[in-house]
Write a protein that holds these residues in place. Structure first.
Motif, short mmCIF file in Angstrom:
data_model
loop_
_atom_site.label_atom_id
_atom_site.label_comp_id
_atom_site.label_asym_id
_atom_site.label_seq_id
_atom_site.Cartn_x
_atom_site.Cartn_y
_atom_site.Cartn_z
N PHE A 219 0.84 -1.20 0.00
CA PHE A 219 0.00 0.00 0.00
C PHE A 219 0.87 1.25 0.00
N VAL A 220 0.63 2.14 -0.96
CA VAL A 220 1.38 3.38 -1.07
C VAL A 220 0.41 4.56 -0.97
N LEU A 221 0.53 5.35 0.07
CA LEU A 221 -0.26 6.57 0.19
C LEU A 221 0.57 7.70 -0.39
N ALA A 222 0.11 8.26 -1.50
CA ALA A 222 0.85 9.34 -2.16
C ALA A 222 1.12 10.47 -1.16
N ASP A 223 2.32 11.05 -1.24
CA ASP A 223 2.78 12.02 -0.25
C ASP A 223 2.67 13.44 -0.80
N LYS A 224 1.80 14.24 -0.19
CA LYS A 224 1.63 15.63 -0.64
C LYS A 224 2.94 16.41 -0.56
N LYS A 225 3.80 16.04 0.37
CA LYS A 225 5.04 16.77 0.56
C LYS A 225 6.09 16.45 -0.50
N SER A 226 5.76 15.52 -1.40
CA SER A 226 6.74 15.15 -2.44
C SER A 226 6.87 16.24 -3.50
N VAL A 227 5.93 17.19 -3.54
CA VAL A 227 6.04 18.32 -4.46
C VAL A 227 5.90 19.63 -3.70
N VAL A 228 6.54 20.66 -4.25
CA VAL A 228 6.43 22.01 -3.69
C VAL A 228 5.87 22.93 -4.77
N GLU A 253 -5.91 23.38 -6.68
CA GLU A 253 -5.18 22.66 -5.64
C GLU A 253 -5.38 21.16 -5.77
N HIS A 254 -6.62 20.76 -6.12
CA HIS A 254 -6.91 19.34 -6.23
C HIS A 254 -6.07 18.68 -7.32
N GLN A 255 -5.72 19.44 -8.36
CA GLN A 255 -4.90 18.86 -9.42
C GLN A 255 -3.47 18.61 -8.97
N ILE A 256 -3.00 19.38 -8.00
CA ILE A 256 -1.67 19.09 -7.43
C ILE A 256 -1.70 17.73 -6.75
N LYS A 257 -2.81 17.44 -6.05
CA LYS A 257 -2.93 16.14 -5.38
C LYS A 257 -3.07 15.01 -6.39
N ASN A 258 -3.77 15.27 -7.51
CA ASN A 258 -3.83 14.26 -8.56
C ASN A 258 -2.44 14.03 -9.16
N ALA A 259 -1.68 15.11 -9.31
CA ALA A 259 -0.32 14.99 -9.83
C ALA A 259 0.56 14.17 -8.89
N VAL A 260 0.42 14.40 -7.60
CA VAL A 260 1.18 13.63 -6.60
C VAL A 260 0.83 12.14 -6.70
N THR A 261 -0.46 11.87 -6.92
CA THR A 261 -0.90 10.47 -7.08
C THR A 261 -0.25 9.86 -8.32
N ALA A 262 -0.27 10.59 -9.43
CA ALA A 262 0.34 10.10 -10.66
C ALA A 262 1.84 9.85 -10.48
N LEU A 263 2.51 10.76 -9.79
CA LEU A 263 3.96 10.60 -9.55
C LEU A 263 4.24 9.37 -8.70
N ALA A 264 3.38 9.09 -7.73
CA ALA A 264 3.56 7.89 -6.90
C ALA A 264 3.41 6.63 -7.75
N VAL A 265 2.46 6.63 -8.69
CA VAL A 265 2.27 5.50 -9.59
C VAL A 265 3.51 5.31 -10.46
N LEU A 266 4.05 6.40 -10.98
CA LEU A 266 5.24 6.32 -11.83
C LEU A 266 6.44 5.78 -11.06
N GLU A 267 6.55 6.14 -9.78
CA GLU A 267 7.64 5.60 -8.95
C GLU A 267 7.51 4.09 -8.80
#
Length: 429
Positions: A219-228, A253-267
């Protein structure tokens, strides 16, 4: 078979409505040779943010050199938007060819009382096309729910993704966050990896974690702090991600969280052996496209198109309007479906608009324009109902003027009606 005939064949199944369950599509796919079993998937479920997250992931994978399929719904202006490879829609000829091949199987099943629905057929068409084209990966968006959605016939995906969960489609999925999260989490398969949106409501998060643990998923909870966030304006959002300067072309703002989710998937995909460079992330984000989601069609005059159609989507829209259009007089063209939570949605829009024009989207479930206008008037907002989208657009632009902004919102069906008209009008200017 022509393209028009193919669309008519597909549309003929709409009368059967949506029937949750996997048995029918499993039988259809078996008769097709199970094309989905030759493919690898990133499977995405959620209430809001699915499409944006899918678009970002697919764009980066394309830039990484992978032949990437993308399956989304609904479409905005062209049916073929629903299935794409590396950003190119299925051609009219290919769609007609596949429908001609598959429809006799559908008719035979229907004769036996095994009624294939429209979405099941569309999903089968997509699987067939992606397999024929030998896609390296497919980013697969759930249609409705997850557990019993037609897309859920696939084997364990590379990643199961759960975006933001809120109340929507409550008559089908349940009227609590826990029930809806249970349905969405149905895409989690044994022995996989689950990535979850970073700001998930706690009731939903508990169900997603429990389901992932029960199916032996990492289980990976995408991390909001991974982007500034570095900058936010009508041209997009500048983000610092690790040592990368990433431009996110989506607003809010919600799109930043979607982006963080996408980045977690790519990782996760990188950990699985996929080569995804920093350059691919930067260029993939920069050229990602997702029409009708806080889409800036024009800066001068300011025209924004958004298809948000449930309370959480409207709340995100309202936040974005206040952030990006402070002090502007805003004229809105609004259309909604009668079976949505109109009352709660309008609550979030309160105080945003100087003028409102209401339209009935091109859908049998549309709320009458006059009924919607009356709802706005009861909230003290001047509103007038109109019947013609072209005339409403002209009126809206006139009311907005040069210094104001025109916002078109309330339904993806409305967005599909008006987007081509706006683009045509802008091209003439």
């Amino acid at each position: 078979m022509t393209y028009e005939e193919a669309l008519n064949k597909i549309a003929s199944l709409m009368r059967f409505g949506s029937k949750p369950g996997l048995e029918r599509i499993q039988k259809l796919l078996q008769r097709m040779g199970n094309p989905q079993d030759s493919l690898k998937f990133v499977h995405v479920a959620g209430t809001n943010g699915k499409g944006s997250t899918c678009a970002l992931i697919a764009s980066v994978l394309k830039k990484s050199g992978y032949k990437t399929g993308l399956f989304i719904s609904p479409y905005i202006t062209d049916f073929c938007e629903r299935m794409q490879i590396n950003g190119e829609k299925i051609s009219h000829e290919e769609l007609a060819e596949i429908v001609e091949k598959l429809f006799p199987l559908v008719e035979k099943m229907n004769e036996n009382g095994e009624i294939i629905t429209e979405f099941e057929l569309v999903t089968a068409i997509a699987f067939q096309w992606f397999a024929q084209k030998q896609c390296d990966l497919v980013v697969l968006e759930v249609g409705l729910g997850g557990r019993l959605d037609a897309t859920n016939v696939i084997q364990t995906p590379l990643v199961s993704v759960i975006t933001s969960i809120s109340l929507d489609h409550t008559k089908v999925l349940g009227d609590t966050l826990e029930q809806i999260a249970y349905e969405k989490s149905g895409i989690i398969k044994d022995g996989g990896v689950t990535v979850c949106y970073p700001d998930q409501k706690k009731e939903a998060l508990a169900i997603i974690r429990k389901t992932a643990a029960g199916r032996n998923n990492r289980f990976v909870l995408a991390d909001k702090k991974s982007v500034v966030p570095l900058s936010m304006n009508l041209t997009g959002t500048g983000l610092l991600y690790e040592d990368l300067l990433v431009n996110l072309p989506f607003l809010g703002e919600h799109q930043i969280k979607n982006a963080v989710t996408a980045l977690a998937v790519l990782e996760v995909l990188k950990e699985e052996g996929y080569h995804i460079s920093g350059h691919s992330v930067e260029s993939g984000f920069a050229c990602a496209s997702f029409p009708a989601r806080m889409e800036v069609l024009s800066v001068n005059p300011t025209i924004i198109l958004d298809g948000a159609h449930n309370p959480d989507g409207m709340a995100a829209l309202a936040d974005a309007v206040r952030k990006y259009l402070p002090g502007k007089k805003i004229t809105a063209i609004v259309g909604m479906l009668a079976d949505k939570d109109v009352k709660s949605s309008l609550h979030f829009l309160a105080g945003l608009f100087t003028n409102v024009i209401t339209l009935a989207p091109n859908n049998p479930r549309a709320m009458k324009a006059e009924d919607l206008a009356e709802r706005f008037r009861l909230n003290g907002i001047p509103a007038q109902a109109m019947e013609n989208a072209g005339e409403a657009l002209q009126k809206g632009m006139s009311l907005a003027g040069e210094d104001g902004a025109l916002l078109i919102c309330g339904s993806l069906y409305l967005a599909g009606d008006i987007r081509p008209l706006v683009l045509n009008l802008l091209s003439k200017k």
